[in-house]
Scaffold this motif. Structure first.
Motif, PDB file in Angstrom:
ATOM      1  N   PHE A   9       0.985  -1.150  -0.038  1.00 57.82           N
ATOM      2  CA  PHE A   9      -0.120  -0.003   0.027  1.00 57.82           C
ATOM      3  C   PHE A   9       0.799   1.233   0.098  1.00 57.82           C
ATOM      4  N   SER A  10       0.341   2.147  -0.845  1.00 61.49           N
ATOM      5  CA  SER A  10       1.387   3.488  -0.796  1.00 61.49           C
ATOM      6  C   SER A  10       0.458   4.565  -1.316  1.00 61.49           C
ATOM      7  N   PHE A  11       0.937   5.803  -0.866  1.00 60.67           N
ATOM      8  CA  PHE A  11       0.236   6.793  -1.399  1.00 60.67           C
ATOM      9  C   PHE A  11       1.081   7.377  -2.609  1.00 60.67           C
ATOM     10  N   GLN A  12       0.656   7.728  -3.757  1.00 63.43           N
ATOM     11  CA  GLN A  12       1.203   8.145  -4.893  1.00 63.43           C
ATOM     12  C   GLN A  12       0.712   9.493  -5.221  1.00 63.43           C
ATOM     13  N   ILE A  13       1.615  10.640  -4.970  1.00 61.41           N
ATOM     14  CA  ILE A  13       1.469  11.909  -5.127  1.00 61.41           C
ATOM     15  C   ILE A  13       2.037  12.511  -6.145  1.00 61.41           C
ATOM     16  N   ALA A  14       1.032  13.157  -7.028  1.00 59.33           N
ATOM     17  CA  ALA A  14       1.581  13.725  -8.609  1.00 59.33           C
ATOM     18  C   ALA A  14       2.095  15.269  -8.077  1.00 59.33           C
ATOM     19  N   THR A  15       3.205  15.380  -8.529  1.00 60.78           N
ATOM     20  CA  THR A  15       4.065  16.613  -8.421  1.00 60.78           C
ATOM     21  C   THR A  15       3.821  17.351  -9.625  1.00 60.78           C
ATOM     22  N   ASP A  16       4.187  18.769  -9.734  1.00 61.24           N
ATOM     23  CA  ASP A  16       4.033  19.675 -10.858  1.00 61.24           C
ATOM     24  C   ASP A  16       5.339  19.986 -11.405  1.00 61.24           C
ATOM     25  N   ASP A  17       6.350  19.991 -10.180  1.00 64.09           N
ATOM     26  CA  ASP A  17       7.750  20.718 -10.722  1.00 64.09           C
ATOM     27  C   ASP A  17       8.663  20.212  -9.688  1.00 64.09           C
ATOM     28  N   GLN A  18       9.781  20.368 -10.075  1.00 63.77           N
ATOM     29  CA  GLN A  18      11.042  19.760  -9.355  1.00 63.77           C
ATOM     30  C   GLN A  18      11.204  20.398  -7.893  1.00 63.77           C
ATOM     31  N   ALA A  19      10.758  21.596  -7.495  1.00 63.28           N
ATOM     32  CA  ALA A  19      10.683  22.038  -6.317  1.00 63.28           C
ATOM     33  C   ALA A  19       9.667  21.499  -5.591  1.00 63.28           C
ATOM     34  N   GLU A  20       8.661  20.998  -5.983  1.00 68.07           N
ATOM     35  CA  GLU A  20       7.406  20.387  -5.173  1.00 68.07           C
ATOM     36  C   GLU A  20       7.805  19.028  -4.989  1.00 68.07           C
ATOM     37  N   THR A  21       8.392  18.503  -5.830  1.00 70.22           N
ATOM     38  CA  THR A  21       9.142  16.946  -5.601  1.00 70.22           C
ATOM     39  C   THR A  21      10.221  17.077  -4.751  1.00 70.22           C
ATOM     40  N   ASP A  22      10.946  17.990  -4.687  1.00 71.58           N
ATOM     41  CA  ASP A  22      12.179  17.980  -3.480  1.00 71.58           C
ATOM     42  C   ASP A  22      11.551  18.175  -2.396  1.00 71.58           C
ATOM     43  N   ARG A  23      10.628  19.144  -2.178  1.00 69.09           N
ATOM     44  CA  ARG A  23       9.770  19.505  -0.903  1.00 69.09           C
ATOM     45  C   ARG A  23       8.986  18.354  -0.317  1.00 69.09           C
ATOM     46  N   LEU A  24       8.585  17.496  -1.196  1.00 69.28           N
ATOM     47  CA  LEU A  24       7.790  16.648  -0.442  1.00 69.28           C
ATOM     48  C   LEU A  24       8.894  15.473  -0.063  1.00 69.28           C
ATOM     49  N   TRP A  25       9.659  14.990  -1.023  1.00 70.24           N
ATOM     50  CA  TRP A  25      10.715  13.944  -0.553  1.00 70.24           C
ATOM     51  C   TRP A  25      11.397  14.411   0.602  1.00 70.24           C
ATOM     52  N   HIS A  26      11.894  15.540   0.781  1.00 70.13           N
ATOM     53  CA  HIS A  26      12.678  15.836   1.712  1.00 70.13           C
ATOM     54  C   HIS A  26      11.862  15.928   3.096  1.00 70.13           C
ATOM     55  N   ALA A  27      10.599  16.372   3.122  1.00 66.69           N
ATOM     56  CA  ALA A  27       9.885  16.326   4.044  1.00 66.69           C
ATOM     57  C   ALA A  27       9.573  14.982   4.700  1.00 66.69           C
ATOM     58  N   ILE A  28       9.422  14.131   3.688  1.00 68.62           N
ATOM     59  CA  ILE A  28       9.000  12.789   4.228  1.00 68.62           C
ATOM     60  C   ILE A  28      10.518  11.882   4.882  1.00 68.62           C
ATOM     61  N   VAL A  29      11.570  12.103   3.924  1.00 68.78           N
ATOM     62  CA  VAL A  29      12.678  11.458   4.274  1.00 68.78           C
ATOM     63  C   VAL A  29      13.381  12.336   5.579  1.00 68.78           C
ATOM     64  N   GLY A  30      13.388  13.502   5.507  1.00 73.22           N
ATOM     65  CA  GLY A  30      13.866  14.461   6.567  1.00 73.22           C
ATOM     66  C   GLY A  30      13.125  14.218   8.073  1.00 73.22           C
ATOM     67  N   ASN A  31      11.998  13.770   8.052  1.00 72.31           N
ATOM     68  CA  ASN A  31      11.170  13.506   9.315  1.00 72.31           C
ATOM     69  C   ASN A  31      11.337  11.890   9.629  1.00 72.31           C
ATOM     70  N   GLY A  32      12.628  11.512   9.467  1.00 72.43           N
ATOM     71  CA  GLY A  32      12.614  10.021  10.190  1.00 72.43           C
ATOM     72  C   GLY A  32      12.504   8.961   9.198  1.00 72.43           C
ATOM     73  N   GLY A  33      12.063   9.345   7.910  1.00 69.90           N
ATOM     74  CA  GLY A  33      11.775   8.568   6.873  1.00 69.90           C
ATOM     75  C   GLY A  33      13.123   8.052   5.915  1.00 69.90           C
ATOM     76  N   GLN A  34      12.557   7.188   5.262  1.00 69.60           N
ATOM     77  CA  GLN A  34      14.020   6.713   4.307  1.00 69.60           C
ATOM     78  C   GLN A  34      13.857   6.389   2.903  1.00 69.60           C
ATOM     79  N   GLU A  35      14.848   6.873   2.107  1.00 68.64           N
ATOM     80  CA  GLU A  35      14.656   6.780   0.634  1.00 68.64           C
ATOM     81  C   GLU A  35      14.690   5.420   0.086  1.00 68.64           C
ATOM     82  N   SER A  36      14.217   5.436  -1.041  1.00 70.14           N
ATOM     83  CA  SER A  36      14.010   4.128  -1.759  1.00 70.14           C
ATOM     84  C   SER A  36      14.292   4.303  -3.371  1.00 70.14           C
ATOM     85  N   ALA A  37      13.790   3.526  -4.132  1.00 74.23           N
ATOM     86  CA  ALA A  37      14.336   3.871  -5.563  1.00 74.23           C
ATOM     87  C   ALA A  37      12.836   4.143  -6.274  1.00 74.23           C
ATOM     88  N   CYS A  38      13.082   4.865  -7.429  1.00 77.92           N
ATOM     89  CA  CYS A  38      12.066   5.118  -8.582  1.00 77.92           C
ATOM     90  C   CYS A  38      10.939   6.081  -7.871  1.00 77.92           C
TER      91      CYS A  38
END
Length: 159
Positions: free
Chosen positions: A76-105
C-alpha cells in the motif's frame, strides 16, 4: 457524517502525530475528529487516542492506534503527483527528513513505515510517450533514481 469509504491506516500509537505531519506537508490535507478510547483496549487505556480522522491530498483516511500487531508495507502506498522539481524536492525531503527513508524510483517511506511515491507528472507522461523508444529511455533513467530528477527524465525522453 461518516463517509462511505475511508482508508484505514494502522499505527502503533502515533496516528495523531502522523496525521498532523501529513496535514502540514501535503496540500488539501487536514486533521479532523480525534476519538479517545471510551475504555481500555489491548494496546491502550481509556482516554488514549484511538482513532484520528484526517485527509491526505483530498483522500479520506482514518488513523487507528491498534498497537504493534500489524506493520505498513509497500503493498500500500500513496502516490502524490507533483508539478515541478521544487514540489518533488519539498515533499521528498519532508518525508525522508522527518525520520523516513529513501527508496528507488520515486519511492520513500515515512517514519511510521508508510510508503509514498513522489511522482512528477512529467515522469508519468514520459513513460507513456507514444514513441516506445522515448518511453523506454525515460523509464530506464527513472530506474537509476531515488528521488526523481525531472530534468534528467526530460533529457532521457528527448534522447
Amino acid at each position: 457524517m461518516i463517509r462511505k469509504n475511508t482508508i484505514c491506516l494502522w499505527y502503533d500509537k502515533d496516528a495523531l502525530e502522523a496525521a498532523q505531519f501529513y496535514a502540514r506537508t501535503f496540500p488539501d490535507s487536514a486533521v479532523g475528529r480525534v476519538l479517545r478510547a471510551p475504555g481500555d483496549y489491548p494496546s491502550g487505556t481509556q482516554g488514549d487516542v484511538l482513532t484520528v480522522e484526517f485527509t491526505v491530498a483530498g483522500v479520506a483516511c482514518l488513523g487507528l492506534n491498534g498497537g504493534t500487531a500489524f506493520k505498513h508495507n509497500e503493498a500500500f502506498s500513496f502516490q502524490i503527483a507533483t508539478d515541478d522539481q521544487a514540489e518533488t524536492d519539498r515533499l521528498w525531503h519532508a518525508i525522508v527528513g522527518n525520520g523516513g527513508q529513501e527508496s528507488a524510483c520515486g519511492w520513500c517511506k515515512d517514519k511510521w513505515g508508510l510508503s509514498w511515491q513522489i511522482t512528477p507528472r512529467v515522469l508519468t507522461e514520459a513513460i507513456a510517450d507514444p514513441d516506445p523508444a522515448a518511453a523506454k529511455r525515460a523509464f530506464e533513467a527513472m530506474m537509476t533514481m531515488g528521488k526523481i530528477d525531472i530534468a534528467a527524465i526530460e533529457a532521457a525522453r528527448r534522447g
